[in-house]
Design an enzyme around this catalytic site. Structure first.
Site, PDB file in Angstrom:
ATOM      1  N   PRO A 288       0.485  -1.284   0.027  1.00  0.00           N
ATOM      2  CA  PRO A 288      -0.001   0.020   0.354  1.00  0.00           C
ATOM      3  C   PRO A 288       0.577   0.823   0.089  1.00  0.00           C
ATOM      4  CG  PRO A 288      -0.747  -1.220   1.621  1.00  0.00           C
ATOM      5  CD  PRO A 288       0.684  -1.834   1.322  1.00  0.00           C
ATOM      6  N   GLU A 289       0.587   2.149  -0.877  1.00  0.00           N
ATOM      7  CA  GLU A 289       1.278   3.236  -1.333  1.00  0.00           C
ATOM      8  C   GLU A 289      -0.131   4.534  -0.331  1.00  0.00           C
ATOM      9  OE1 GLU A 289       3.269   4.581  -4.465  1.00  0.00           O
ATOM     10  OE2 GLU A 289       3.378   2.439  -5.457  1.00  0.00           O
TER      11      GLU A 289
ATOM     12  N   HIS B  65      -0.757 -16.896   8.131  1.00  0.00           N
ATOM     13  CA  HIS B  65      -0.213 -15.113   8.478  1.00  0.00           C
ATOM     14  C   HIS B  65      -1.522 -13.632   8.906  1.00  0.00           C
ATOM     15  CE1 HIS B  65       2.764 -16.934   5.966  1.00  0.00           C
ATOM     16  NE2 HIS B  65       1.917 -16.717   5.139  1.00  0.00           N
TER      17      HIS B  65
ATOM     18  N   ARG C 218       4.503 -10.773   4.460  1.00  0.00           N
ATOM     19  CA  ARG C 218       6.215 -10.448   5.018  1.00  0.00           C
ATOM     20  C   ARG C 218       6.386 -10.165   5.725  1.00  0.00           C
ATOM     21  NH1 ARG C 218       6.983  -8.015  -0.588  1.00  0.00           N
ATOM     22  NH2 ARG C 218       9.607  -7.811  -0.299  1.00  0.00           N
TER      23      ARG C 218
END
Length: 271
Positions: free
Chosen positions: A2-3, A90, A109
């Site tokens: 995400p930006e 996750h 991640r």
DNA sequence: TTTTGACCCTGTAAGC
DNA sequence: TGCTTACAGGGTCAAA
């Protein structure tokens, strides 16, 4: 990852469903994200009511009735998803609210970041204190951007991704903004002329606002909190379009690597 | 002081 | 098909 547009879209979705809600139960499955999670996080959140949501750069800020603020960063692959089934891979944190709403923090991640800090000293938090210009604020302009870029010897692409200069612009929107402004990504940041910096400031705003309207960009990891894909990737002018014709002049789009990150640009339209 | 590159971790896709 | 390798949207830290 995400930006700014993806973070803004996520924050708005959280606000729509969770403003005024009370944390009922928090399940924490591991504490080693990008940094260790705060001590006793579940106990400190339980019972607190959400007073407001905000965003600073790519951080989501959740102000609580306990006079603490939850700071969340999604890293590269983090998602906040409503409802769904238990036991997803996750899923590091599960938040249950007083109205039975469930919010899941999923981050393969584990580059995501989460902290809980006293609200009165939020601005001094180590993740927030050094942050630069907020591009969607009224104060953002070519003039203030030029001041921040003055003397910078790095490439303009690298400079606008530097969160100490201007926040929220990541790899996708840096390439897209520079294309819209007609500026080569390799141009030395401090020597871009004033008129062109004005154009760049406008382009950054325009690209980010359009992306927010489209619900962000979905490439590999990002989906909105309801599981829907963002749409802005359909409107990319250069990002991910190596060797494809420039949308303006049909020259093949070029791909280069700058400080370890991929850049896409049109060698003819961008000077 | 400023700039760059390695690193954190996992999944995916491409290449062999 | 199966293995290996490169790469991915971010941020920090250390070294140059």
């Amino acid at each position: 990852m995400p930006e700014l547009p993806e973070v803004e879209t996520t924050m708005r979705a959280l606000e729509a469903r969770l403003l005024g809600r009370r944390f009922a139960q928090i399940v924490q499955r591991r504490d080693d994200l990008r940094f260790a999670l705060p001590e006793r996080l579940p106990e400190r959140l339980a019972g607190a009511t959400i007073q407001s949501f905000g965003r600073r750069a790519k951080y989501i800020l959740v102000e609580l009735s306990s006079n603490e603020t939850l700071i969340l960063h999604l890293g590269m692959s983090g998602r906040l998803l409503f409802d769904g089934d238990d036991g997803r891979k996750h899923e590091h944190l599960t938040f249950r609210f007083d109205d039975k709403t469930i919010l899941r923090f999923i981050d393969p991640r584990r580059f995501g970041m989460l902290d809980l800090t006293a609200s009165h000293s939020l601005a001094a938090h180590r993740w927030l204190a050094h942050l630069g210009l907020e591009p969607l604020n009224d104060e953002f302009s070519g003039r203030v951007l030029a001041l921040r870029l003055a003397g910078k010897q790095s490439a303009i692409k690298t400079a606008i991704m530097d969160q100490r200069i201007v926040v929220g612009v990541g790899n996708i929107y840096a390439s897209e903004s520079l294309f819209l402004a007609g500026i080569s990504p390799t141009h030395v940041a401090g020597s871009v002329g004033r008129k062109r910096v004005n154009k760049l400031a406008k382009a950054i705003r325009e690209v980010l606002l359009k992306a927010i309207d489209a619900g962000g960009s979905s490439l590999r990891d990002y989906v909105q909190s309801d599981g829907e894909l963002g749409n802005f990737q359909r409107f990319f002018s250069v990002y991910g379009r190596e060797e494809r014709p420039c949308v303006t002049c049909a020259t093949p789009v070029r791909r280069i690597v700058q400080t370890g990150r991929t850049t896409f640009f049109c060698p003819k339209c961008q000077r």
